[in-house]
Design an enzyme around this catalytic site. Structure first.
Site, PDB file in Angstrom:
ATOM      1  N   GLU A 118      -0.084  -7.789   2.691  1.00 56.70           N
ATOM      2  CA  GLU A 118      -1.121  -6.768   2.845  1.00 56.70           C
ATOM      3  C   GLU A 118      -1.852  -6.949   4.181  1.00 56.70           C
ATOM      4  O   GLU A 118      -2.242  -8.051   4.541  1.00 56.70           O
ATOM      5  CB  GLU A 118      -2.123  -6.865   1.688  1.00 56.70           C
ATOM      6  CG  GLU A 118      -3.195  -5.796   1.709  1.00 56.70           C
ATOM      7  CD  GLU A 118      -4.203  -5.942   0.580  1.00 56.70           C
ATOM      8  OE1 GLU A 118      -4.842  -4.935   0.234  1.00 56.70           O
ATOM      9  OE2 GLU A 118      -4.338  -7.055   0.043  1.00 56.70           O
ATOM     10  N   LYS A 192      -2.972   2.604  -1.419  1.00 54.76           N
ATOM     11  CA  LYS A 192      -3.430   1.727  -2.504  1.00 54.76           C
ATOM     12  C   LYS A 192      -4.261   2.507  -3.525  1.00 54.76           C
ATOM     13  O   LYS A 192      -5.299   3.085  -3.199  1.00 54.76           O
ATOM     14  CB  LYS A 192      -4.252   0.591  -1.890  1.00 54.76           C
ATOM     15  CG  LYS A 192      -4.689  -0.511  -2.833  1.00 54.76           C
ATOM     16  CD  LYS A 192      -5.360  -1.613  -2.010  1.00 54.76           C
ATOM     17  CE  LYS A 192      -5.776  -2.798  -2.865  1.00 54.76           C
ATOM     18  NZ  LYS A 192      -6.354  -3.885  -2.016  1.00 54.76           N
ATOM     19  N   CYS A 229      -1.649  -5.160  -3.738  1.00 52.24           N
ATOM     20  CA  CYS A 229      -2.638  -6.181  -4.104  1.00 52.24           C
ATOM     21  C   CYS A 229      -3.325  -5.933  -5.446  1.00 52.24           C
ATOM     22  O   CYS A 229      -2.741  -6.135  -6.500  1.00 52.24           O
ATOM     23  CB  CYS A 229      -3.664  -6.337  -2.990  1.00 52.24           C
ATOM     24  SG  CYS A 229      -4.604  -7.894  -3.097  1.00 52.24           S
TER      25      CYS A 229
END
Length: 369
Positions: A118, A192, A229
């Site tokens: 990330e 995300k 993540c």
């Protein structure tokens, strides 16, 4: 030189005899043998020369009427290079130089799909609660500095590359994973979906929750998706990538020990089992030090690496180091996805219609204004 922090695998090896270790591996990893792949001498030499760990494993499927569908995946975990006080362009270019050497090593081992961690080309400055000071790290998804850098490598080495970046789209920021094909072309992106606001992880102050849904990219080598993540904490996030046809789901992360290291090895493994696909989890390493410009407050954050891969049958690889740069190479037979689906019957018994109905009742669509 600082003392290296032992990974769980190393601790276990030191404590158990060979027979005990086999039994531990059977229970903990799902198989007695890690199925290590032989690495070229040049790969081992590159790791020593440039100070990064290299490990390689394989996952096989049962023989069947279809030919094996083998694909080789590479995960790169690494630290930043320069202090965070250095000019941003210098910081980024220093990471480019480091990562290029690891990518070249991955390519020499036949890696076909490569994933970076990330926000891989920058320090994870989100803990500073400052934004304007770091805006030069934000870039366009399809023609920014990181895309131009990786596009050349993808084309040169016939690689599909997943590049998680800080995206700037007309002044709006997103935490984005860009997919580049083996010809160096922009394929698409995933933003995300789930943003933490826990402790110093206040990502909502920097960018918006993703608006791209759950895309699956049908690349030359496999159908892939990216769960960035914090999204690994959301079971439905994993589910949707599977329902959309993913065979491999990557989970690039930047996470510290205080933020769930105890379940780092569990969540992506559970997702692989529940959704009958491969999961590839990678996390940065190293300590990043900041001094906020407005308050002169010192902030230090250390990341624990431990990148690993899980097969759809629940077997997993050992993790990479907690504190060293590393390259994890895994050869996987994608036929195992279908075989596990047929064995467990999760799609047939999932009762998704029931859950869809109940979710609609709990979260009804708001009335239009």
């Amino acid at each position: 030189m600082a003392t290296q922090s032992l990974h769980l695998d190393e601790i276990i090896k030191k404590k158990l005899n060979p027979e005990q270790l086999k039994e531990y591996n059977r229970i903990h990893y799902g198989r007695i043998d890690h199925c290590e792949l032989n690495l070229q001498d040049s790969t081992l030499e590159a790791g020593k020369l440039h100070d990064f760990e290299v490990a390689a494993y394989s996952f096989n499927a049962a023989k069947e009427v279809r030919n094996p569908r083998l694909v080789k995946v590479g995960l790169i975990q690494h630290s930043i290079v320069l202090p965070t006080t250095e000019p941003i362009e210098k910081q980024r270019n220093a990471v480019f130089d480091k990562v290029k050497k690891i990518i070249e090593t991955a390519a020499s081992e036949g890696v076909q799909i490569l994933c970076l961690q990330e926000a891989w080309y920058m320090p994870f400055f989100l803990c500073t609660r400052e934004k304007e000071e770091w805006k030069e790290f934000a870039e366009s998804a399809d023609n920014g500095p990181s895309f131009e850098f990786l596009s050349e490598l993808a084309k040169k080495y016939n690689l599909v590359i997943i590049s998680p970046i800080l995206e700037n789209d007309n002044g709006v920021w997103w935490n984005t994973a860009v997919v580049i094909d083996e010809n160096g072309n922009y394929v698409g992106k995933h933003r995300k979906n789930h943003l933490p606001s826990v402790g110093s992880f206040s990502e909502t102050a920097y960018y918006l929750p993703g608006n791209t849904g759950h895309p699956v990219f049908d690349t030359k080598y496999a159908k892939i998706a990216v769960n960035i993540c914090y999204g690994r904490h959301h079971a439905l996030n994993w589910l949707m990538f599977g329902l959309n046809g993913a065979e491999i789901v990557f989970n690039p992360a930047a996470t510290i020990s205080e933020f769930g290291e105890s379940f780092w090895g569990i969540e992506a493994r559970n997702a692989a089992i529940a959704n009958s696909y491969y999961t590839c989890s990678l996390n940065r390493v190293g300590t990043e030090d900041f001094t906020t410009r407005s308050t002169q407050k010192d902030i230090s954050r250390s990341y624990y690496g431990s990148s690993y891969v899980t097969a759809p049958n629940g077997c997993r690889t050992p993790g990479l180091s907690r504190d060293r740069d590393g390259l994890l190479v895994v050869e996987m037979d994608l036929n195992l996805c279908r075989q596990v689906k047929d064995h467990w019957g999760f799609n047939m018994t999932g009762r998704l219609d029931m859950y869809a109905k109940e979710l609609q009742e709990i979260y009804p669509t708001p009335n239009p204004l």
